[in-house]
Motif scaffolding. Sequence first.
Motif, PDB file in Angstrom:
ATOM      1  N   GLY A 181      -7.557   5.609   5.608  1.00 42.47           N
ATOM      2  CA  GLY A 181      -7.557   4.635   6.309  1.00 42.47           C
ATOM      3  C   GLY A 181      -9.059   3.943   6.119  1.00 42.47           C
ATOM      4  O   GLY A 181     -10.115   4.562   5.808  1.00 42.47           O
ATOM      5  N   VAL A 652      -0.795  -1.182   9.489  1.00 41.74           N
ATOM      6  CA  VAL A 652      -1.859  -2.068  10.191  1.00 41.74           C
ATOM      7  C   VAL A 652      -2.124  -1.923  11.695  1.00 41.74           C
ATOM      8  O   VAL A 652      -1.023  -2.345  12.180  1.00 41.74           O
ATOM      9  CB  VAL A 652      -1.543  -3.315   9.491  1.00 41.74           C
ATOM     10  CG1 VAL A 652      -2.835  -4.433   9.745  1.00 41.74           C
ATOM     11  CG2 VAL A 652      -1.231  -3.470   8.108  1.00 41.74           C
ATOM     12  N   ARG A 680      -8.947  -5.607  12.617  1.00 44.01           N
ATOM     13  CA  ARG A 680      -7.824  -5.334  11.681  1.00 44.01           C
ATOM     14  C   ARG A 680      -8.177  -3.992  10.660  1.00 44.01           C
ATOM     15  O   ARG A 680      -9.188  -4.121  10.044  1.00 44.01           O
ATOM     16  CB  ARG A 680      -7.198  -6.269  10.903  1.00 44.01           C
ATOM     17  CG  ARG A 680      -6.194  -6.084  10.022  1.00 44.01           C
ATOM     18  CD  ARG A 680      -5.491  -7.297   9.570  1.00 44.01           C
ATOM     19  NE  ARG A 680      -6.402  -8.102   8.783  1.00 44.01           N
ATOM     20  CZ  ARG A 680      -6.588  -9.387   9.136  1.00 44.01           C
ATOM     21  NH1 ARG A 680      -5.868 -10.068   9.898  1.00 44.01           N
ATOM     22  NH2 ARG A 680      -7.575 -10.057   8.447  1.00 44.01           N
ATOM     23  N   VAL A 682      -6.145  -1.034   8.047  1.00 46.02           N
ATOM     24  CA  VAL A 682      -5.193  -0.568   7.165  1.00 46.02           C
ATOM     25  C   VAL A 682      -5.217   0.800   6.901  1.00 46.02           C
ATOM     26  O   VAL A 682      -6.444   1.223   6.690  1.00 46.02           O
ATOM     27  CB  VAL A 682      -5.007  -1.381   5.731  1.00 46.02           C
ATOM     28  CG1 VAL A 682      -3.921  -0.805   4.852  1.00 46.02           C
ATOM     29  CG2 VAL A 682      -4.985  -2.810   6.144  1.00 46.02           C
TER      30      VAL A 682
END
Length: 690
Positions: A181, A652, A680, A682
């Motif tokens: 990530g 997410v 944010r 991912v």
Amino acid sequence: MRALILPAMAIATHAMAQSDSARTRSDTARLAPTVVTVVRTPLELSRAPYAVGVTTRDEIQRGKPGFALDEALAGIAGVQVDNRFNYALGERISIRGFGARAQFGVRGVRVLLDGIPMTLADGQTSLNNVDVATLARAEVIRGPASAMHGNAAGGVIQLETDGPAELGRGDGRGSFQAEYGEHGLLRSQLGLVARSNVTEYAVTASRLTFDGYRAWNDARNDRINVRISSDLNDKRLGVTANWVDYDAQNPGGLSNALLATNRRQAFANNVRFQTGERGTQGQLGVTWHQPVSGTDLQIAAHGLKRSVDNPIPQRIVVIGRSAGGARVALSRELRLAARSLRVSAGSEMQLQRDDRRNFVNLDGVRGADTLDQLERVTNTAAFAQAHLSLLPRAAFMLGARYDRIKFAADDRLIGTGNADDSGERAMSAVSPSIGMSINLTRLLDFYSNYSTSFETPTTSELANQQTGAGGLNPALDPQRTRSVEAGINGRVRVSGIAGTFQIAAYDARVRDALIPFEVPSTPGRQYFRNAGSTKHRGIETATSLVLPRGLSLRASFTHTDARFEDYAVTVGTTTTVYDGNRVPGVAPNRGDATLSFQPRRLFVDWETRAMSSIPVNDANTERSPSSVIHGLRLGVRDIRAGGIVLTPNLGVLNLFDRDYNTSVVVNAFGGRFYEPGPPRSVYGGLTTRF
């Protein structure tokens, strides 16, 4: 006994475990009953006279990165888990406001892993050795439970790791999982589960590295977990072992002014003093169950070794720890006037030995000794519990426990102008509880209870004195809680829909509540004092529904009104009264919901967490703003490719990139109350089974 006559006011526990067969056959509108053991007597969840929440393997592991314990406890009403994304401090966990004082580790909440206590004799819990990605089940008692679990049981979390339950005799399976990530997140895990005719094995090894979304936020965790259980005719032997080696930096809290400048920065002093934590820990636990003349005998023993190097502003704290304990319990099923009576009784002992040294922190380098002492804690306890099915539709559970906890400190830093601060303190309590459950209808149960808890200061809190002296703080006392609660557990069975719901309400009074504070001379270092009394009141609701067309919903809402009743602080000649203010660090309102779509092998989870503003100091002059954060997870199960099975996933966090604070530092000096959450982010991964 107000709890026994309260009308069905309502409390909420969460719980709602779903079996795979129930999920895939929602048209039958049936769910298998969930049995819980965290109350010490195995009971169906609907008949437990306490607020109990449950999450299961699929809810814990499905499409999640395996980063922190909030993944296992998400959506359980009454439980607030603040994932700091900071491995030097760990998650901040509170249950109905108990444990909110913790700046590092867990306080006020007792934790067990595979039947072995993670909580030490003095009440502190470190969870560095818990690999969330291996967890298959979590059970939570929300509310005081010292009658069942002893010191620091303002709530109880019981965790179980994954095993080879789905395998046949003589089968084995290997797995490799990788999650990658943003912000340098990389977690890899290798696992093996196997089953012979009488023995089950589960072994995992994992590494997690994380650069962090803030400066001075790097982390590395290496873990090994082993679980073995063996059925020897009517006897059962269990062995668990785990080891962890970790190194993590601590960027510290920020003020509003610093947040406005750069949410990703670290506090300058934290970088200067190289704050963080490096440590290793090994733990071994053994459990034994066998019948003896119609009585069930249970024996458990455990031991651990831990070493910690913890630079904080102004000081470097070094601890070498040895700890262990044993528990013996006997239980028997009896008949009393044609009614079922199950009784259990036993004793428990925990020992703890901390070799503690403090040094002046010279920009991350050890300077002169400021503290050198040996701390010992001995916790001895005796307990008894009875569960009586008095009427066909009613049952009572009574329990009591006596704990005596002795603290001793041997000061080894004695010289000119430095007196011998050695000393001892003993703290004890009798913790009773009584609960009842009534089956009102085929789909509705009522329960109520009166319960208590007893929580000593930890050795770190006793040793950390504002005067700088060694020994144990003579003015810091244990906090004690009395609580009444009532609630309902309901089941939903409509064509095409199956599920459960719970509602609960409680009123808890805390005497001598333990409150953290900081002082200008050592910002970033926490001390503790007692408040006269606080009160915690709340309403909790939760539901779990299996819906048509592959949909399911888990949702919970928690209202916690935690306030000071009698609390005044005198500094010099000035006395400030905080009566009526909210206890800092506790969110008054919190909602969690997960909507899942699972047609065949595909899964899509939409997760939402909403939290009201949180007071951050005793005066309630500042608050962490309210927030609503969304997340999305999706993946495909069991893609077969020859002899291997693949499960890819993508997720997410903070889907709409909101600015929010993931945790707070209660009563921090200089207004540095806030720990900002990540933007944010991912992540994605692949699990391979072979």
